[in-house]
Design a protein around this motif. Structure first.
Motif, PDB file in Angstrom:
ATOM      1  N   VAL A  87       0.851  -1.191   0.000  1.00  0.00           N
ATOM      2  CA  VAL A  87       0.000   0.000   0.000  1.00  0.00           C
ATOM      3  C   VAL A  87       0.886   1.240   0.000  1.00  0.00           C
ATOM      4  O   VAL A  87       1.620   1.487   0.953  1.00  0.00           O
ATOM      5  CB  VAL A  87      -0.943   0.010   1.218  1.00  0.00           C
ATOM      6  CG1 VAL A  87      -1.827   1.252   1.193  1.00  0.00           C
ATOM      7  CG2 VAL A  87      -1.798  -1.249   1.248  1.00  0.00           C
ATOM      8  N   SER A  88       0.819   2.027  -1.089  1.00  0.00           N
ATOM      9  CA  SER A  88       1.675   3.206  -1.188  1.00  0.00           C
ATOM     10  C   SER A  88       0.990   4.474  -0.707  1.00  0.00           C
ATOM     11  O   SER A  88       1.658   5.427  -0.307  1.00  0.00           O
ATOM     12  CB  SER A  88       2.149   3.405  -2.628  1.00  0.00           C
ATOM     13  OG  SER A  88       1.052   3.641  -3.488  1.00  0.00           O
ATOM     14  N   GLY A  89      -0.340   4.515  -0.748  1.00  0.00           N
ATOM     15  CA  GLY A  89      -1.014   5.721  -0.295  1.00  0.00           C
ATOM     16  C   GLY A  89      -2.516   5.598  -0.393  1.00  0.00           C
ATOM     17  O   GLY A  89      -3.057   4.647  -0.964  1.00  0.00           O
ATOM     18  N   GLU A 109      -4.662   2.914   8.821  1.00  0.00           N
ATOM     19  CA  GLU A 109      -3.840   1.780   9.225  1.00  0.00           C
ATOM     20  C   GLU A 109      -4.066   0.600   8.290  1.00  0.00           C
ATOM     21  O   GLU A 109      -5.121   0.484   7.663  1.00  0.00           O
ATOM     22  CB  GLU A 109      -4.179   1.367  10.662  1.00  0.00           C
ATOM     23  CG  GLU A 109      -3.909   2.469  11.681  1.00  0.00           C
ATOM     24  CD  GLU A 109      -4.579   2.192  13.016  1.00  0.00           C
ATOM     25  OE1 GLU A 109      -3.894   2.314  14.058  1.00  0.00           O
ATOM     26  OE2 GLU A 109      -5.787   1.871  13.009  1.00  0.00           O
ATOM     27  N   VAL A 110      -3.064  -0.285   8.222  1.00  0.00           N
ATOM     28  CA  VAL A 110      -3.118  -1.447   7.354  1.00  0.00           C
ATOM     29  C   VAL A 110      -2.972  -2.715   8.195  1.00  0.00           C
ATOM     30  O   VAL A 110      -2.070  -2.809   9.032  1.00  0.00           O
ATOM     31  CB  VAL A 110      -2.024  -1.386   6.274  1.00  0.00           C
ATOM     32  CG1 VAL A 110      -2.043  -2.634   5.409  1.00  0.00           C
ATOM     33  CG2 VAL A 110      -2.211  -0.139   5.405  1.00  0.00           C
ATOM     34  N   GLU A 123       0.006  -1.657  10.865  1.00  0.00           N
ATOM     35  CA  GLU A 123       1.003  -0.718  10.381  1.00  0.00           C
ATOM     36  C   GLU A 123       0.317   0.632  10.166  1.00  0.00           C
ATOM     37  O   GLU A 123      -0.699   0.714   9.477  1.00  0.00           O
ATOM     38  CB  GLU A 123       1.617  -1.189   9.071  1.00  0.00           C
ATOM     39  CG  GLU A 123       2.487  -2.415   9.189  1.00  0.00           C
ATOM     40  CD  GLU A 123       3.210  -2.702   7.876  1.00  0.00           C
ATOM     41  OE1 GLU A 123       4.053  -1.875   7.476  1.00  0.00           O
ATOM     42  OE2 GLU A 123       2.934  -3.738   7.275  1.00  0.00           O
ATOM     43  N   CYS A 125      -0.251   3.920   8.425  1.00  0.00           N
ATOM     44  CA  CYS A 125       0.040   4.542   7.132  1.00  0.00           C
ATOM     45  C   CYS A 125       0.185   6.045   7.302  1.00  0.00           C
ATOM     46  O   CYS A 125       1.190   6.633   6.906  1.00  0.00           O
ATOM     47  CB  CYS A 125      -1.076   4.218   6.138  1.00  0.00           C
ATOM     48  SG  CYS A 125      -1.024   5.208   4.630  1.00  0.00           S
ATOM     49  N   CYS A 142       1.891   6.381   2.520  1.00  0.00           N
ATOM     50  CA  CYS A 142       2.217   5.426   3.567  1.00  0.00           C
ATOM     51  C   CYS A 142       3.734   5.335   3.748  1.00  0.00           C
ATOM     52  O   CYS A 142       4.504   5.733   2.872  1.00  0.00           O
ATOM     53  CB  CYS A 142       1.666   4.047   3.236  1.00  0.00           C
ATOM     54  SG  CYS A 142      -0.132   3.938   3.235  1.00  0.00           S
ATOM     55  N   SER A 143       4.150   4.790   4.873  1.00  0.00           N
ATOM     56  CA  SER A 143       5.562   4.567   5.135  1.00  0.00           C
ATOM     57  C   SER A 143       6.086   3.478   4.202  1.00  0.00           C
ATOM     58  O   SER A 143       5.308   2.729   3.622  1.00  0.00           O
ATOM     59  CB  SER A 143       5.773   4.158   6.597  1.00  0.00           C
ATOM     60  OG  SER A 143       5.032   3.001   6.887  1.00  0.00           O
ATOM     61  N   THR A 146       4.742  -0.604   3.408  1.00  0.00           N
ATOM     62  CA  THR A 146       3.548  -0.913   4.183  1.00  0.00           C
ATOM     63  C   THR A 146       2.758  -1.983   3.435  1.00  0.00           C
ATOM     64  O   THR A 146       2.405  -1.810   2.273  1.00  0.00           O
ATOM     65  CB  THR A 146       2.686   0.336   4.367  1.00  0.00           C
ATOM     66  OG1 THR A 146       3.418   1.309   5.108  1.00  0.00           O
ATOM     67  CG2 THR A 146       1.401   0.017   5.113  1.00  0.00           C
ATOM     68  N   LEU A 151      -7.341  -2.180   4.806  1.00  0.00           N
ATOM     69  CA  LEU A 151      -7.022  -0.793   5.157  1.00  0.00           C
ATOM     70  C   LEU A 151      -8.167  -0.230   5.981  1.00  0.00           C
ATOM     71  O   LEU A 151      -9.334  -0.326   5.581  1.00  0.00           O
ATOM     72  CB  LEU A 151      -6.801   0.049   3.904  1.00  0.00           C
ATOM     73  CG  LEU A 151      -6.395   1.505   4.168  1.00  0.00           C
ATOM     74  CD1 LEU A 151      -5.286   1.953   3.214  1.00  0.00           C
ATOM     75  CD2 LEU A 151      -7.599   2.457   4.032  1.00  0.00           C
ATOM     76  N   ARG A 221       9.190   5.673  -2.725  1.00  0.00           N
ATOM     77  CA  ARG A 221       8.492   6.501  -1.731  1.00  0.00           C
ATOM     78  C   ARG A 221       8.627   7.956  -2.140  1.00  0.00           C
ATOM     79  O   ARG A 221       9.677   8.363  -2.633  1.00  0.00           O
ATOM     80  CB  ARG A 221       9.099   6.284  -0.347  1.00  0.00           C
ATOM     81  CG  ARG A 221       8.564   7.235   0.745  1.00  0.00           C
ATOM     82  CD  ARG A 221       7.239   6.758   1.291  1.00  0.00           C
ATOM     83  NE  ARG A 221       6.673   7.725   2.221  1.00  0.00           N
ATOM     84  CZ  ARG A 221       6.920   7.769   3.527  1.00  0.00           C
ATOM     85  NH1 ARG A 221       7.769   6.905   4.054  1.00  0.00           N
ATOM     86  NH2 ARG A 221       6.349   8.664   4.297  1.00  0.00           N
TER      87      ARG A 221
END
Length: 412
Positions: A87-89, A109-110, A123, A125, A142-143, A146, A151, A221
């Motif tokens: 998950v990038s965003g 959160e994920v 995790e 986000c 997200c960090s 992730t 989600l 990122r």
């Protein structure tokens, strides 16, 4: 050439084969509660947040809302993405007819498992404190790496309902990367997820050359990502390394762009291992706005910029005058040993002067374990470390508990 695999450890990494798509649309959803209005009849069901309808008028029937805070003081909404993904965003569209202040105090959160039954620690986000205008969308990154299947967006201690008119999730599926230790050599091998390879199997090892693009499909990122809601386009970071050289930003859907308001937009590429970097080649946008590829610093890092304090080693700059759809090449001085590529726009002429990258290629050669332990190469690596201000014995590298504590300009 083949090698006997002595030790294999699976590491899951994201492949950028669907970074430009909304992986949440029409997926199964759930929520802690649902608002039901009697006049006119309206049920603000959880699925309305991923129906692909960006109409932000609540009474148009395309926005989710939890029940009033008196009945649900800790509302949440979640989506099942179907399988474990990177998950990038996430991009959230606010209600447009009233109550813009409700989109505040959120946690994204994920989870690996259903958050209504799971006891796992998710995790994180991103968080959203507020400040989103009526009917506007906000993108949250997200960090790094992730991963999960579910989600969740929650609003702890709410004094008003959780209202989401549309939720867009960007991310990617997985390939498997084997970290192999073969006859005292350590290398990375990209293989398809099937069939699985067992310990003791025979695996072909790719030979890296200076012309190999070592950035393609690597984890990426960025400090922000642009969302074009009218066309359901998310210009997410993974599009910069997806191997697609289409330079038409809207129709090609294969270019990354930072968001309006990001004053120092930056993109990082994790190459996954140490390489001797030769060059970084950036493909400019072709349909318009060629002048945006200017005031760009291209540099390298040895350490994870979200965990360590490290000054980047600059390869070069792009000052401007790159034609529409053309490539700009930055050659690094040798020796340049690095794992991370950093591309940053250092100044902007106006709010529309975004960081736009249609494709980024990195050429270089894998630095094997035996090379890194040779004395002549040790000297080169030491010089590269020193150039980046990294002196482990003197304590100049500090590990940080989270990315928020990284000083701007020193890696982030």
């Amino acid at each position: 050439m083949v090698f006997l695999v002595c030790l294999a450890a699976l590491v899951a990494l994201a492949a950028a084969n669907n970074f430009g798509q909304n992986i949440a649309q029409n997926r199964p959803t759930g929520s802690s509660s649902v608002f039901v209005n009697g006049v006119p009849p309206l049920t603000a069901s959880s699925n309305l947040a991923v129906d692909g309808n960006f109409n932000s008028n609540f009474f148009s029937g395309s926005c989710f809302s939890s029940d009033v805070s008196a009945n649900d003081p800790n509302p949440f909404w979640y989506v099942d993405l179907g399988s474990r993904v990177y998950v990038s965003g996430v991009t959230i569209t606010n209600r447009g007819d009233c109550c813009a202040d409700r989109l505040s105090g959120l946690r994204v959160e994920v989870f690996e498992f259903n958050p209504t039954t799971s006891a796992e620690t998710p995790e994180l986000c991103a968080t959203l404190s507020g400040g989103v205008a009526l009917g506007q969308s906000i993108g949250l990154a997200c960090s790094p790496l992730t991963t999960g299947r579910f989600l969740r967006i929650s609003k702890p201690g709410a004094t008003s309902p959780l209202t989401l008119c549309e939720v867009v999730v960007s991310g990617g599926k997985f390939y498997i990367v084997f970290h192999l230790k073969i006859l005292n050599f350590q290398i990375l091998v990209n293989v398809p997820p099937r069939p699985p390879v067992s310990v003791g199997a025979i695996v072909s090892i790719p030979k890296y050359s200076p012309t190999t693009n070592i950035a393609q499909n690597r984890p990426v990122r960025a400090t922000s990502q642009f969302n074009f809601a009218a066309t359901n386009l998310i210009a997410s970071p993974g599009l910069a390394v997806d191997g697609n050289f289409n330079t038409d930003f809207v129709n090609g859907r294969s270019c990354y762009s930072s968001a309006i308001g990001d004053l120092t937009p930056t993109l990082y590429i994790d190459l996954g291992a140490y390489y001797y970097i030769n060059s970084i080649i950036i493909t400019n946008r072709g349909d318009c706005c060629a002048e945006r590829l200017r005031n760009i610093n291209v540099s390298t890092l040895l350490k994870d910029p979200f965990r360590y304090l490290e000054f980047p080693k600059q390869c070069g700059t792009i000052t401007g005058n790159v034609a529409a759809g053309a490539d700009a090449t930055v050659n690094c001085n040798q020796p340049t040993v690095a794992r991370y590529i950093k591309i940053q726009k250092t100044s902007m002429v106006d709010s529309n002067d975004l960081l736009t990258l249609c494709e980024v290629q990195v050429t270089g050669r894998f630095a094997s374990y035996v090379e890194l332990t040779k004395k002549p190469v040790d000297n080169d690596v030491a010089q590269a470390l020193a150039a980046n201000g990294v002196f482990p014995n003197k304590g100049n590298v500090a590990i940080l508990p989270n990315a928020n504590q990284i000083t701007p300009g020193r890696g982030f």
